[in-house]
Design a protein around this motif. Structure first.
Motif, PDB file in Angstrom:
ATOM      1  N   LEU A   3       0.895  -1.152   0.193  1.00 57.38           N
ATOM      2  CA  LEU A   3       0.237   0.006   0.251  1.00 57.38           C
ATOM      3  C   LEU A   3       0.628   1.337   0.217  1.00 57.38           C
ATOM      4  O   LEU A   3       1.434   1.597   1.050  1.00 57.38           O
ATOM      5  CB  LEU A   3      -0.597  -0.173   1.268  1.00 57.38           C
ATOM      6  CG  LEU A   3      -1.958  -1.010   1.279  1.00 57.38           C
ATOM      7  CD1 LEU A   3      -3.125  -1.019   2.847  1.00 57.38           C
ATOM      8  CD2 LEU A   3      -3.151  -1.083  -0.080  1.00 57.38           C
ATOM      9  N   ILE A   4       0.814   1.744  -0.516  1.00 59.48           N
ATOM     10  CA  ILE A   4       1.357   3.126  -1.149  1.00 59.48           C
ATOM     11  C   ILE A   4       0.181   4.521  -0.736  1.00 59.48           C
ATOM     12  O   ILE A   4      -0.900   3.972  -1.803  1.00 59.48           O
ATOM     13  CB  ILE A   4       2.075   3.353  -2.018  1.00 59.48           C
ATOM     14  CG1 ILE A   4       3.572   2.750  -2.617  1.00 59.48           C
ATOM     15  CG2 ILE A   4       2.758   4.717  -2.519  1.00 59.48           C
ATOM     16  CD1 ILE A   4       4.187   2.560  -3.780  1.00 59.48           C
ATOM     17  N   MET A  66       7.940  -1.582   0.152  1.00 55.59           N
ATOM     18  CA  MET A  66       8.078  -2.813   0.261  1.00 55.59           C
ATOM     19  C   MET A  66       8.535  -3.423   1.227  1.00 55.59           C
ATOM     20  O   MET A  66       7.632  -4.506   1.613  1.00 55.59           O
ATOM     21  CB  MET A  66       9.045  -3.446  -1.064  1.00 55.59           C
ATOM     22  CG  MET A  66       8.546  -2.973  -2.693  1.00 55.59           C
ATOM     23  SD  MET A  66       6.883  -4.537  -3.133  1.00 55.59           S
ATOM     24  CE  MET A  66       7.972  -5.981  -3.108  1.00 55.59           C
ATOM     25  N   GLN A  67       9.794  -2.456   2.100  1.00 63.20           N
ATOM     26  CA  GLN A  67       9.939  -3.279   2.764  1.00 63.20           C
ATOM     27  C   GLN A  67       8.817  -3.183   3.897  1.00 63.20           C
ATOM     28  O   GLN A  67       9.074  -3.930   5.325  1.00 63.20           O
ATOM     29  CB  GLN A  67      11.266  -2.017   3.008  1.00 63.20           C
ATOM     30  CG  GLN A  67      12.254  -2.755   2.411  1.00 63.20           C
ATOM     31  CD  GLN A  67      12.940  -2.069   2.424  1.00 63.20           C
ATOM     32  OE1 GLN A  67      13.673  -1.440   3.734  1.00 63.20           O
ATOM     33  NE2 GLN A  67      14.901  -2.033   1.707  1.00 63.20           N
ATOM     34  N   LEU A  68       8.029  -1.973   4.346  1.00 65.69           N
ATOM     35  CA  LEU A  68       7.295  -2.066   5.048  1.00 65.69           C
ATOM     36  C   LEU A  68       5.976  -2.874   5.590  1.00 65.69           C
ATOM     37  O   LEU A  68       4.798  -2.813   6.304  1.00 65.69           O
ATOM     38  CB  LEU A  68       6.934  -0.226   5.231  1.00 65.69           C
ATOM     39  CG  LEU A  68       7.854   0.644   5.078  1.00 65.69           C
ATOM     40  CD1 LEU A  68       7.080   1.607   4.960  1.00 65.69           C
ATOM     41  CD2 LEU A  68       7.976   0.663   6.542  1.00 65.69           C
ATOM     42  N   SER A  69       6.090  -3.568   3.868  1.00 64.15           N
ATOM     43  CA  SER A  69       4.887  -4.478   3.538  1.00 64.15           C
ATOM     44  C   SER A  69       5.098  -5.992   3.634  1.00 64.15           C
ATOM     45  O   SER A  69       6.077  -5.947   4.665  1.00 64.15           O
ATOM     46  CB  SER A  69       4.368  -4.491   2.285  1.00 64.15           C
ATOM     47  OG  SER A  69       5.267  -4.887   1.901  1.00 64.15           O
TER      48      SER A  69
END
Length: 69
Positions: A3-4, A66-69
């Motif tokens: 999610l962005i 991507m790293q936060l997901s």
């Protein structure tokens, strides 16, 4: 799924569209009609530098999401 935020996507789109504009309208730095005091992005070296920075920023943003997901 990644999610962005809409704001982040819009910021990236604006930056990339600006980079496209600079590249499309850039002139040779050897062109005698180029004003020596013009914005750096009006010539190929400045336009390509801005475009490279915009692309790096987009990649960095996508990677961080991507790293936060």
């Amino acid at each position: 799924m990644v999610l962005i935020s809409k704001d982040e996507v819009e910021r990236q789109i604006r930056s990339l569209q600006r980079a496209i504009h600079y590249c499309v309208h850039a002139k040779s730095s050897y062109d005698p009609s180029v004003d020596l005091m013009a914005e750096p992005t009006e010539t190929y070296p400045g336009a390509s530098g801005y475009a490279c920075s915009a692309m790096k920023d987009a990649v960095c943003s996508l990677e961080s999401h991507m790293q936060l997901s």
